[in-house]
Write a protein that holds these residues in place. Sequence first.
Motif, PDB file in Angstrom:
ATOM      1  N   GLU A 152       0.794  -1.222   0.000  1.00 31.96           N
ATOM      2  CA  GLU A 152       0.000   0.000   0.000  1.00 31.96           C
ATOM      3  C   GLU A 152       0.822   1.265   0.000  1.00 31.96           C
ATOM      4  OE1 GLU A 152      -4.470  -0.565   1.745  1.00 31.96           O
ATOM      5  OE2 GLU A 152      -3.190   1.101   2.338  1.00 31.96           O
ATOM      6  N   PRO A 153       1.862   1.327   0.803  1.00 32.03           N
ATOM      7  CA  PRO A 153       2.649   2.572   0.780  1.00 32.03           C
ATOM      8  C   PRO A 153       3.203   2.895  -0.595  1.00 32.03           C
ATOM      9  CG  PRO A 153       3.217   1.271   2.692  1.00 32.03           C
ATOM     10  CD  PRO A 153       2.291   0.440   1.877  1.00 32.03           C
ATOM     11  N   LEU A 154       3.521   1.853  -1.338  1.00 32.68           N
ATOM     12  CA  LEU A 154       4.047   2.156  -2.665  1.00 32.68           C
ATOM     13  C   LEU A 154       2.968   2.730  -3.569  1.00 32.68           C
ATOM     14  CD1 LEU A 154       6.544  -0.691  -3.510  1.00 32.68           C
ATOM     15  CD2 LEU A 154       7.001   1.690  -2.994  1.00 32.68           C
ATOM     16  N   VAL A 155       1.811   2.226  -3.437  1.00 34.64           N
ATOM     17  CA  VAL A 155       0.717   2.801  -4.215  1.00 34.64           C
ATOM     18  C   VAL A 155       0.523   4.252  -3.825  1.00 34.64           C
ATOM     19  CG1 VAL A 155      -1.758   2.631  -4.624  1.00 34.64           C
ATOM     20  CG2 VAL A 155      -0.397   0.560  -4.549  1.00 34.64           C
ATOM     21  N   TYR A 156       0.584   4.488  -2.530  1.00 31.83           N
ATOM     22  CA  TYR A 156       0.456   5.851  -2.044  1.00 31.83           C
ATOM     23  C   TYR A 156       1.584   6.721  -2.598  1.00 31.83           C
ATOM     24  CZ  TYR A 156       0.885   9.696   1.223  1.00 31.83           C
ATOM     25  OH  TYR A 156       1.014  10.927   1.775  1.00 31.83           O
ATOM     26  N   LEU A 157       2.759   6.157  -2.640  1.00 26.78           N
ATOM     27  CA  LEU A 157       3.898   6.930  -3.130  1.00 26.78           C
ATOM     28  C   LEU A 157       3.691   7.347  -4.584  1.00 26.78           C
ATOM     29  CD1 LEU A 157       6.798   7.953  -2.541  1.00 26.78           C
ATOM     30  CD2 LEU A 157       7.614   5.807  -3.487  1.00 26.78           C
ATOM     31  N   GLN A 158       3.093   6.466  -5.323  1.00 30.08           N
ATOM     32  CA  GLN A 158       2.872   6.835  -6.717  1.00 30.08           C
ATOM     33  C   GLN A 158       1.984   8.055  -6.838  1.00 30.08           C
ATOM     34  OE1 GLN A 158       2.061   4.034  -9.857  1.00 30.08           O
ATOM     35  NE2 GLN A 158       2.515   2.390  -8.424  1.00 30.08           N
ATOM     36  N   THR A 159       0.975   8.111  -6.032  1.00 33.84           N
ATOM     37  CA  THR A 159       0.077   9.264  -6.132  1.00 33.84           C
ATOM     38  C   THR A 159       0.789  10.543  -5.724  1.00 33.84           C
ATOM     39  OG1 THR A 159      -0.751   8.781  -3.916  1.00 33.84           O
ATOM     40  CG2 THR A 159      -1.985   7.875  -5.771  1.00 33.84           C
ATOM     41  N   THR A 160       1.603  10.424  -4.683  1.00 30.35           N
ATOM     42  CA  THR A 160       2.292  11.645  -4.262  1.00 30.35           C
ATOM     43  C   THR A 160       3.314  12.088  -5.296  1.00 30.35           C
ATOM     44  OG1 THR A 160       3.779  10.231  -3.015  1.00 30.35           O
ATOM     45  CG2 THR A 160       2.015  11.320  -1.798  1.00 30.35           C
ATOM     46  N   LEU A 161       3.965  11.121  -5.877  1.00 32.76           N
ATOM     47  CA  LEU A 161       4.951  11.506  -6.885  1.00 32.76           C
ATOM     48  C   LEU A 161       4.304  12.184  -8.080  1.00 32.76           C
ATOM     49  CD1 LEU A 161       7.547   8.614  -7.018  1.00 32.76           C
ATOM     50  CD2 LEU A 161       7.889  10.936  -6.218  1.00 32.76           C
ATOM     51  N   ASP A 162       3.105  11.797  -8.385  1.00 38.67           N
ATOM     52  CA  ASP A 162       2.442  12.450  -9.502  1.00 38.67           C
ATOM     53  C   ASP A 162       2.215  13.921  -9.223  1.00 38.67           C
ATOM     54  OD1 ASP A 162       0.449   9.555 -10.452  1.00 38.67           O
ATOM     55  OD2 ASP A 162       2.399  10.292 -11.128  1.00 38.67           O
ATOM     56  N   ARG A 163       2.143  14.238  -7.965  1.00 34.61           N
ATOM     57  CA  ARG A 163       1.876  15.638  -7.632  1.00 34.61           C
ATOM     58  C   ARG A 163       3.121  16.502  -7.799  1.00 34.61           C
ATOM     59  NH1 ARG A 163       0.526  15.464  -2.201  1.00 34.61           N
ATOM     60  NH2 ARG A 163      -0.635  13.525  -1.976  1.00 34.61           N
ATOM     61  N   TYR A 164       4.249  15.887  -7.887  1.00 34.02           N
ATOM     62  CA  TYR A 164       5.455  16.677  -8.076  1.00 34.02           C
ATOM     63  C   TYR A 164       5.443  17.272  -9.476  1.00 34.02           C
ATOM     64  CZ  TYR A 164       7.684  14.934  -3.840  1.00 34.02           C
ATOM     65  OH  TYR A 164       8.007  14.657  -2.551  1.00 34.02           O
ATOM     66  N   ASP A 165       5.958  18.463  -9.574  1.00 33.66           N
ATOM     67  CA  ASP A 165       5.898  19.136 -10.870  1.00 33.66           C
ATOM     68  C   ASP A 165       6.878  18.545 -11.865  1.00 33.66           C
ATOM     69  OD1 ASP A 165       5.207  22.424  -9.516  1.00 33.66           O
ATOM     70  OD2 ASP A 165       3.908  20.808 -10.218  1.00 33.66           O
TER      71      ASP A 165
END
Lengths: 233, 639
Positions: free
Chosen positions: A124-137
């Motif tokens: 799960e944390p990795l899935v979460y990480l993907q979403t956060t990384l998408d927010r990076y410009d």
Amino acid sequence: MNMMQVMQSVVWAVLLWPCLVSLGVPLECKDEQGSIILCASISKEKLLDRVIQHAELIYRVSEESCTLFEEMFVPFPMRSQRNQAGYTCATKAFPIPGSKSEIQQISDKWLLHSVLILVQSWIEPLVYLQTTLDRYDDAPDTLLKKTKWVSEKLLSLEQGVVVLIRKMLDDDMLTTSYYEQGVAPYALQPEVLESVLRDYTLLSCFKKDAHKMETFLKLLKCRQTDKYSCFLH
Amino acid sequence: MMWRDVGVTLILSLILPVVAQGARHTPPGKPKLTSCRSPDKETFTCWWEAGSDGGRPTTYSLFYHKENSETVYECPDYHTAGANSCFFSKNETSIWVNYNITVVATNALGNNFSDPVDVDVVYIVQPHTPENVTVGVLEDEDGPFLRVSWEPPSKADTRSGWITLIYELRVKLEEAEEWEEHRAGQQKMFNIFSLHSGGVYMVQVRCKPDHGFWSEWSTASYVIVPDYIPRERSMWILIAVFSAFIFLILTWIITLNRSSVKHCLLPPVPGPKIKGFDQQLLKKGKPEEVFNSLVVQSFPPRSTDYEDLLVEYLEVYVNEKQELMPEGKDLQDVGCLKSKSQSDNDSGRGSCDSHTLLMEKCGGVESKDESSYEEPELLQGQAGSWERLERGDSQVVDTPDSSDGRVKTWPLVFSPSIHGSSDNHHYGTLEMPKQHSTSEITYSVPDHLFPTSTSFPHHHHPEYRDSLGEYSEYRCSRSPSTGVAYHWEARHPTQAHSNFNIRNLERQKEATGLGLPPSRSMEYVEVQKVNQENQLVLKPLSSHGRGPFQVQFGRAGVDYSKVNGVNNDNVLLLQRQREMAEAGQYCNYREKEGAEAERYPTQQQGKTTKDGPVATQLQESTCLTTSGYVDTAPTMPTF
């Protein structure tokens, strides 16, 4: 003539019946009620090899992702400062052995289970990480691809470990997603820098855990092949 | 007062150092952790460097605490790894755990803390070098190759899978500078191909865990590769031998056909002749004479002389008979001028090459002057110029023959307007034209008809040139010492007719002169002009009062000497048709090699029957065929 033909076909059917059964059975044997299951499956050793390869790959990709992230987003003085307040790696439900001697004292079963727990705790944390990384410009594409790849491979690794457990330990009671809750300890409300540090911590902790998985599996493999020489060192 | 001050100063100066010395003792400077390394992922060592010690004995101690724990421990072992180091044994080492390490320097005055460092043992693994590196030479069908094998460092536990090492090796020739690196992965053996035969190779190996640092390179192992011939080199050798063989065969073939190949590749090019340059003299090593010959006294033509030359007539003298060379205003005919030896450098033409040949011819002719034929001698009306010429010749030419004052007449030879640099060149031009190779003749021939370009319309020159374009076959070569023997070579018999028409002019003039033989007087013909049709309009200046002759090239007419043709022996058959019956004259122009002058009369006689009246007197006239001019001397009355 007819009788002869019928007899032949019956004999052939009887002889070939195991083959017929085996052809239709998938790789992953499922428990079926009653009947003898002929599983067309790979051997334990080969499965273990594949699992180890998975783990090695996952570790290498996670290391590359961590380095990428560090170079892109983490200011220099904060690198390798992993003990920031609140951003330590999540402790697991059971103590992870910290040295080779400790690990050698752990049984196969616990090794495998530890691996499984580790794997499952990171899905799960990795899935979460993907979403956060998408927010990076300006997150580089390679970083996104790598994290995506890792989270997918982690699922396969989980499946493989489950099968391995079932094979080696004859333990059928495991099902997937056997992991603890609270796997998203990082879901805080951060500011920008904090979110960067948080993600950075997440990646580095995952890297460490991937190394753990790999090491456990390799030690397990040694035990499978030559139990005594593994402990001699 | 002053004493007090001095005393205070003294005391202060004594006390201050003591005080200062005491002040130099300070708390120690800040130490710094330099590195921590683990060779086997089970133990590790940390090193630090000391700051300033503050003048007092300083002790260092290392403290650490693990992550998620606040318990602070001190370094268990300060000695195993040497000075300023801390060694963590297996029991104190935990992996996957961050160590927070700090070094403290303490002395009597205080202590100083270093910056803390986080260390995870897993990431600081640097193994020892691989061990037992062995290199062997093995044979393959393609040649020898190196097989390098090694073992992991003894301390690293790769067997149980605790550490996974990847290896790298590097190879180079002993005398080379650059290493050639290869990744070997996790294998412990590696093959190296494509070796230099007979070379000495050095091999080194190092290793690295998949999450740590590279080890040091192992000590170099040396290996000698035995001599062998690489397959591709042997193929090249074969190819080289084969091509060398073919090359030799080709060279042999070419050598056999040397002359024809040479003829094919390097068509003979007429070489330049320097007027007045005698190579023989050069060979004899008399440079002064050689260069003197280049100096032509007669150039640039002095105006007065030139005028005279233009106006005067050239008289042709022969031994017994003299032939008048009609000289037009614009025409100066010069026979065979005795020139300074000028070797002909015509390339590719052996016939005219030998100076001796010409010498013989000219000399022979000269010697025969009295005997067989008379060489016509050009004598300028203005004696001075000719004499000068002769003198000039005699200056340059060693042969005394030229001092006879006889100049062999060569009607076409004279070209006054040729390049010359000296005063005497004008005279030299008389000689000059024929020295040039055939190509030069093209312009020289008309030139000689018209002494100067300035005095004559230019446009005629090209016309003449055009018609004389084929005169390339004419070559003049100088005999080295005897004089200019112009050597005519008719190469194009078909054109000879027209070519020689110019000669015909001369001939005609000669003929006109010759036509006077009965009267044995010199007859001069003046060329008035050249009209558009390339006709020389001649006007006889003699008292015979003949009308102007018109010489037309290629046209039969009265008082022309025309070339009948060229026989097989490249003899130009000139025919003179004269109004006067006795004026027939035949001269054979012939390319001649060797002394064949004697043959001329006979030949001439043979030819005379061909066409036109033949002047019997002329039959004896020998044509100096070698030099290519018609010698009408025999028929001319001698002066």
